[in-house]
Design an enzyme around this catalytic site. Structure first.
Site, PDB file in Angstrom:
ATOM      1  N   CYS A 100       0.883  -1.155   0.000  1.00  0.00           N
ATOM      2  CA  CYS A 100       0.000   0.000   0.000  1.00  0.00           C
ATOM      3  C   CYS A 100       0.930   1.217   0.000  1.00  0.00           C
ATOM      4  CB  CYS A 100      -0.851  -0.078   1.266  1.00  0.00           C
ATOM      5  SG  CYS A 100      -1.944   1.305   1.479  1.00  0.00           S
ATOM      6  N   CYS A 111     -10.696  14.239   3.939  1.00  0.00           N
ATOM      7  CA  CYS A 111     -11.803  13.308   4.215  1.00  0.00           C
ATOM      8  C   CYS A 111     -11.962  13.214   5.741  1.00  0.00           C
ATOM      9  CB  CYS A 111     -11.526  11.930   3.626  1.00  0.00           C
ATOM     10  SG  CYS A 111     -11.268  11.993   1.847  1.00  0.00           S
TER      11      CYS A 111
HETATM   12  S1  SF4 Z   1      -7.791  12.541   3.180  1.00  0.00           S
HETATM   13 FE1  SF4 Z   1      -9.052  11.277   1.789  1.00  0.00          FE
HETATM   14  S2  SF4 Z   1      -7.895  11.216  -0.128  1.00  0.00           S
HETATM   15 FE2  SF4 Z   1      -6.486  11.921   1.459  1.00  0.00          FE
HETATM   16  S3  SF4 Z   1      -5.448  10.072   2.172  1.00  0.00           S
HETATM   17 FE3  SF4 Z   1      -7.223  10.391   3.488  1.00  0.00          FE
HETATM   18  S4  SF4 Z   1      -8.873   9.160   2.568  1.00  0.00           S
HETATM   19 FE4  SF4 Z   1      -7.264   9.398   0.998  1.00  0.00          FE
END
Ligand code: SF4
Length: 345
Positions: A100, A111
């Site tokens: 990963c 997010c």
């Molecule tokens: S903020 Fe959203 S896009 Fe960025 S690493 Fe976390 S889950 Fe992925």
């Protein structure tokens, strides 16, 4: 100003022909070779000069963690400018390994459930910092001779939004496709869906035919904006049209579109949202929903959906003819699970 490994080599050896760089890249991705000294296709003089002036790998290990189940390893790597980022190795169903990888240090997408999102964006990783994560884990596995050695899959689900670092992600993928045994369908780019970049994939003749997973988290525009605040106006609707054009242009039996859906208790796991999702999926060219039980992040108040709610959500999707899978949670005890990667630097 960052200078890539190849730029540094070009400065050291301005007259190098193209094939020399090919020899160098082959040496870098040969698991038997651990230093410039061992790249026997190069002359002794060249090897000595490289050994003096060019790091063999772009980032160094700061700390490694192993899960209690021994099926997940997480490494904190330090880049040339001191920036720290994480990369994860997970044993997969075929008893091989999936890595990963991170594409950025931090992330600008914010997010709400994600630890990396709280860091903000520090910088994008360079192509060799991305592709060297594969080399790092190959060397790591060599120290564990009783473990399987094959890395069979790569997923861009570490730190960062890969399509916000399009050119470097593309270059890293092309490097792997040329110098490792990874096939394009074994590489998955997971994205929140930056529409201009999704459009670019459709017209870029150089875009490698890898899998794309779209982190949806809700088919309801308003709810999606709450969970992924960078969601643009009309995103949910526009994605339907994009998915059909993608399928016509690039889709085939091995090259499919998948939705990722992080299930957060009472946030996006209600029966109403499951029905809305099922109806939505059936209008798109996405052919699968992969649900991911939320991995708790310190300082976030979200709760993981319990087994009953997860199964009820999946049943609604199945009843409406949606192909649904569930991601096994791995490495949550070392904060290596999806959405848990974060560092302060
Ligand atoms: S903020 Fe959203 S896009 Fe960025 S690493 Fe976390 S889950 Fe992925």
């Amino acid at each position: 100003m960052y200078k890539s490994r190849e730029e540094t080599i070009k400065e050291l050896f301005p007259k190098f022909p193209k094939f020399r760089f090919d020899q160098i890249r082959k040496g870098l991705f040969d698991p038997a070779i651990t230093s410039w000294k061992e790249v026997s296709t190069l002359s002794k003089d060249i090897r000595e000069k490289l050994e003096e002036s060019v790091p063999f790998i772009s980032s160094e290990l700061v700390k490694a963690f192993t899960s209690d189940e021994m099926d997940t390893h997480k490494a904190v790597l330090k880049a040339h400018d001191g920036k720290l980022y994480e990369t994860v190795l997970m044993r997969n169903r075929r008893d091989q390994w999936t890595i990963c990888v991170s594409s950025q240090v931090g992330c600008a997408m914010r997010c709400t459930f994600c630890a990396t999102g709280m860091m903000g964006l520090k910088r994008s990783l360079h192509a060799e910092e991305i592709s060297d994560q594969y080399r790092f884990w190959k060397t790591f596995l060599k120290e564990l001779p009783d473990e399987p050695q094959r890395i069979s899959n790569v997923v861009f689900m570490g730190m960062g939004e890969p399509f916000a670092n399009y050119d470097n992600v593309k270059a890293a993928i092309k490097t792997w496709l040329t110098y490792t045994d990874l096939g394009s369908t074994k590489i998955m780019v997971s994205t929140v869906g930056i529409l201009p970049q999704l459009e670019k994939v459709l017209v870029d003749p150089d875009w490698p035919p890898v899998q794309i997973a779209l982190s949806l988290h809700s088919a309801n525009q308003k709810k999606r904006e709450e969970i992924v605040p960078t969601t643009t106006e009309g995103f949910i609707k526009k994605l339907i049209d994009w998915s059909h054009r993608y399928q016509t242009k690039l889709g085939n039996r091995n090259h499919r579109l998948t939705f990722e859906y992080t299930l957060i208790s009472r946030e996006n796991d209600t029966p109403e949202l499951a029905i809305e999702l099922a109806n939505y999926v059936n209008k798109t060219a996405f052919d699968k929903v992969n649900v991911i039980p939320y991995n708790p992040v310190h300082s976030k108040s979200f709760i993981t959906s319990d087994r009953k709610r997860i199964d009820a959500f999946k049943d609604i999707l199945r009843d409406k003819g949606v192909n649904v899978t569930e991601r096994k949670t791995m490495g949550d005890d070392i904060d290596a699970a999806c959405g848990q990667l974060a560092l302060s630097n």
